[in-house]
Design a protein around this motif. Structure first.
Motif, mmCIF file in Angstrom:
data_model
loop_
_atom_site.group_PDB
_atom_site.id
_atom_site.type_symbol
_atom_site.label_atom_id
_atom_site.label_comp_id
_atom_site.label_asym_id
_atom_site.label_seq_id
_atom_site.Cartn_x
_atom_site.Cartn_y
_atom_site.Cartn_z
ATOM 1 N N HIS A 71 0.808 -1.219 0.000
ATOM 2 C CA HIS A 71 0.000 0.000 0.000
ATOM 3 C C HIS A 71 0.845 1.275 0.000
ATOM 4 N N GLU A 72 2.137 1.163 0.284
ATOM 5 C CA GLU A 72 2.957 2.371 0.366
ATOM 6 C C GLU A 72 2.939 3.150 -0.939
ATOM 7 N N ALA A 73 2.969 2.461 -2.068
ATOM 8 C CA ALA A 73 3.057 3.156 -3.355
ATOM 9 C C ALA A 73 1.830 4.034 -3.595
ATOM 10 N N VAL A 74 0.644 3.480 -3.412
ATOM 11 C CA VAL A 74 -0.562 4.276 -3.652
ATOM 12 C C VAL A 74 -0.707 5.359 -2.595
ATOM 13 N N LEU A 75 -0.234 5.089 -1.380
ATOM 14 C CA LEU A 75 -0.350 6.086 -0.313
ATOM 15 C C LEU A 75 0.524 7.300 -0.599
ATOM 16 N N ILE A 76 1.775 7.090 -1.001
ATOM 17 C CA ILE A 76 2.634 8.252 -1.221
ATOM 18 C C ILE A 76 2.137 9.078 -2.409
ATOM 19 N N ALA A 77 1.529 8.421 -3.389
ATOM 20 C CA ALA A 77 0.967 9.172 -4.506
ATOM 21 C C ALA A 77 -0.193 10.038 -4.035
ATOM 22 N N ARG A 78 -1.021 9.492 -3.161
ATOM 23 C CA ARG A 78 -2.157 10.250 -2.637
ATOM 24 C C ARG A 78 -1.690 11.389 -1.726
ATOM 25 N N LEU A 79 -0.697 11.122 -0.889
ATOM 26 C CA LEU A 79 -0.192 12.169 -0.011
ATOM 27 C C LEU A 79 0.435 13.312 -0.807
ATOM 28 N N ALA A 80 1.060 12.979 -1.910
ATOM 29 C CA ALA A 80 1.677 14.019 -2.745
ATOM 30 C C ALA A 80 0.630 14.946 -3.336
ATOM 31 N N ARG A 81 -0.593 14.458 -3.502
ATOM 32 C CA ARG A 81 -1.669 15.320 -3.985
ATOM 33 C C ARG A 81 -2.297 16.112 -2.846
ATOM 34 N N SER A 82 -2.415 15.475 -1.669
ATOM 35 C CA SER A 82 -3.095 16.123 -0.545
ATOM 36 C C SER A 82 -2.208 17.116 0.192
ATOM 37 N N ILE A 91 8.200 10.399 -8.934
ATOM 38 C CA ILE A 91 8.353 10.471 -10.385
ATOM 39 C C ILE A 91 7.330 9.556 -11.040
ATOM 40 N N ALA A 92 7.103 8.413 -10.404
ATOM 41 C CA ALA A 92 6.107 7.462 -10.905
ATOM 42 C C ALA A 92 5.798 6.459 -9.806
ATOM 43 N N VAL A 93 4.598 5.875 -9.882
ATOM 44 C CA VAL A 93 4.240 4.755 -9.017
ATOM 45 C C VAL A 93 3.478 3.732 -9.844
ATOM 46 N N ASP A 94 3.597 2.487 -9.440
ATOM 47 C CA ASP A 94 2.758 1.407 -9.960
ATOM 48 C C ASP A 94 2.092 0.791 -8.740
ATOM 49 N N GLY A 98 3.225 -2.287 -6.374
ATOM 50 C CA GLY A 98 3.851 -1.780 -5.160
ATOM 51 C C GLY A 98 5.208 -1.168 -5.437
ATOM 52 N N TRP A 99 5.343 -0.520 -6.596
ATOM 53 C CA TRP A 99 6.595 0.102 -7.009
ATOM 54 C C TRP A 99 6.464 1.617 -6.927
ATOM 55 N N SER A 100 7.547 2.264 -6.511
ATOM 56 C CA SER A 100 7.576 3.720 -6.524
ATOM 57 C C SER A 100 8.963 4.184 -6.939
ATOM 58 N N LEU A 101 9.001 5.325 -7.580
ATOM 59 C CA LEU A 101 10.244 5.933 -8.045
ATOM 60 C C LEU A 101 10.238 7.371 -7.560
ATOM 61 N N LEU A 102 11.200 7.698 -6.720
ATOM 62 C CA LEU A 102 11.207 8.989 -6.045
ATOM 63 C C LEU A 102 12.496 9.759 -6.307
ATOM 64 N N PRO A 103 12.399 11.082 -6.332
ATOM 65 C CA PRO A 103 13.629 11.883 -6.399
ATOM 66 C C PRO A 103 14.369 11.808 -5.070
ATOM 67 N N ASP A 104 15.595 12.249 -5.062
ATOM 68 C CA ASP A 104 16.371 12.267 -3.824
ATOM 69 C C ASP A 104 15.843 13.358 -2.900
ATOM 70 N N GLY A 105 15.754 13.039 -1.604
ATOM 71 C CA GLY A 105 15.212 14.002 -0.659
ATOM 72 C C GLY A 105 16.257 14.784 0.109
ATOM 73 N N GLY A 106 17.533 14.556 -0.174
ATOM 74 C CA GLY A 106 18.572 15.270 0.553
ATOM 75 C C GLY A 106 18.878 14.636 1.895
ATOM 76 N N GLU A 107 19.384 15.430 2.812
ATOM 77 C CA GLU A 107 19.784 14.868 4.091
ATOM 78 C C GLU A 107 18.581 14.659 4.998
ATOM 79 N N SER A 108 18.736 13.706 5.903
ATOM 80 C CA SER A 108 17.662 13.378 6.830
ATOM 81 C C SER A 108 17.796 14.191 8.115
ATOM 82 N N LEU A 109 16.738 14.170 8.896
ATOM 83 C CA LEU A 109 16.793 14.798 10.213
ATOM 84 C C LEU A 109 17.856 14.131 11.080
ATOM 85 N N ARG A 110 18.081 12.849 10.877
ATOM 86 C CA ARG A 110 19.142 12.160 11.615
ATOM 87 C C ARG A 110 20.509 12.751 11.285
#
Length: 337
Positions: A71-82, A91-94, A98-110
């Motif tokens: 469910h992560e793939a469809v969820l992140i697509a929905r969150l990106a709209r909301s 960039i894309a989801v299937d 259950g596939w997702s393709l994401l840009p790099d997010g940079g450094e983490s809070l950690r």
């Protein structure tokens, strides 16, 4: 253990699967005007496979989920709209794969906290996450219909009863499983657990997306603000259940006591987003209840994540009974990892 939704877990080491996944990645990047420029860097866990791929416009990340976290793939697509300012836009989801393709997010809070352990970073990160939850609360039923697990207080008692029937996952009597005594105590606890769930639901705070593993490694801390990622454990649930993992992870990282005033301050920074609707006493009661009940949600998310024949799952199998046993903790922030 029954495979989630009757789906067969993929064999990520199979050459045909890898060719098919790589073809999909290349096609999606081509549509976005990008191309891969170097070798894939893989990371495999029982619940997901991740590829880091360098491209001519910076690195991208491909993720394939097992059936329990698909469910992560469809969820992140929905969150990106909301709430596009709170997550990475894929960039894309299937969704079916259950596939997702994401840009790099940079450094983490950690990464940031590694240089500067000041907890004000969390004071700034938590309100944004709360805003994301409020933005998606009206979509709770829709998210469940899309396959996001339903962990709302109204259904948690039945989920706990079903979990207690899964003796294989609970490893009853094993060294790293539930003891027979704890198992019987959990059985006896069902009515009281259901009553606490009813009380939480009666407080009236709307269910929404709940990350259920929000720690500093799952937050990007870029110049444009904080973005929240790695949603494989997420469910539709009481929003305040988030605090169980978040505050506990902060406590361990900073070696604070479970009742340290700095953790209370972070809790209140998060709850501030709801103060226009509820008084502080109600919010604190709801937060305490949600954290107390959250051990069941964590156990369920681990069971889904480990719904695979991958032998590596054995390394993590104790998490299912381990979290469930913590239902009896006097202070959920005081319990073990």
């Amino acid at each position: 253990m029954t495979t989630t939704a009757g789906k067969r877990a993929p064999n990520w080491s199979d050459e045909q699967w890898q060719v098919r996944a790589r073809t999909w990645v290349d096609e999606q990047l081509s549509r976005a005007g990008r191309r891969v420029t170097g070798p894939v860097e893989p990371r495999v866990r029982p619940w997901s496979l991740v590829w880091r791929l360098p491209t001519d416009a910076g690195p991208v990340w491909f993720k394939a989920n097992n059936p329990g976290t698909v469910h992560e793939a469809v969820l992140i697509a929905r969150l990106a709209r909301s709430a596009p300012e709170r997550v990475l836009t894929p960039i894309a989801v299937d969704a079916d794969q259950g596939w997702s393709l994401l840009p790099d997010g940079g450094e983490s809070l950690r990464d940031v906290l590694g240089r500067d352990a000041d907890l004000t970073h969390w004071e700034r990160a938590l309100p944004g996450y709360a805003a994301l939850q409020l933005a998606t609360a009206s979509q709770a039923d829709e998210l469940v219909a899309l396959g996001v697990p339903d962990h709302r207080p109204e259904v948690l008692p039945a989920l706990l009863a079903g979990l207690l029937d899964d003796r294989e996952s609970l490893r009853i009597g094993d060294e790293d499983g539930l003891s027979p005594e704890t198992y019987e105590r959990l059985r006896a606890e069902l009515p009281a657990y259901a009553e606490r769930c009813r009380r939480l639901a009666d407080l009236g705070i709307a269910a929404t997306v709940q990350h259920d593993d929000l720690h500093d490694g799952n937050v990007f801390a870029g110049p444009t603000g904080y973005r929240y990622f790695d949603w494989g454990d997420a469910s539709v649930a009481h929003p305040f259940g988030t605090l169980l993992v978040t505050l506990r992870s902060i406590r361990y990282a900073t070696e604070l006591s479970a009742d340290d005033a700095r953790l209370v301050r972070l809790r209140d920074c998060y709850l501030e987003a709801w103060t226009d609707r509820y008084d502080r006493r109600t919010l604190v009661e709801a937060a305490d209840l949600a954290m107390n009940l959250g051990a069941v949600s964590r156990s369920l998310s681990w069971r889904r994540a480990l719904d695979t024949t991958d032998p590596a799952r054995a390394e993590y199998a104790e998490a299912v009974p381990g979290w469930l046993a913590e239902l009896f903790a006097d202070n959920p922030l005081q319990a073990g990892a």
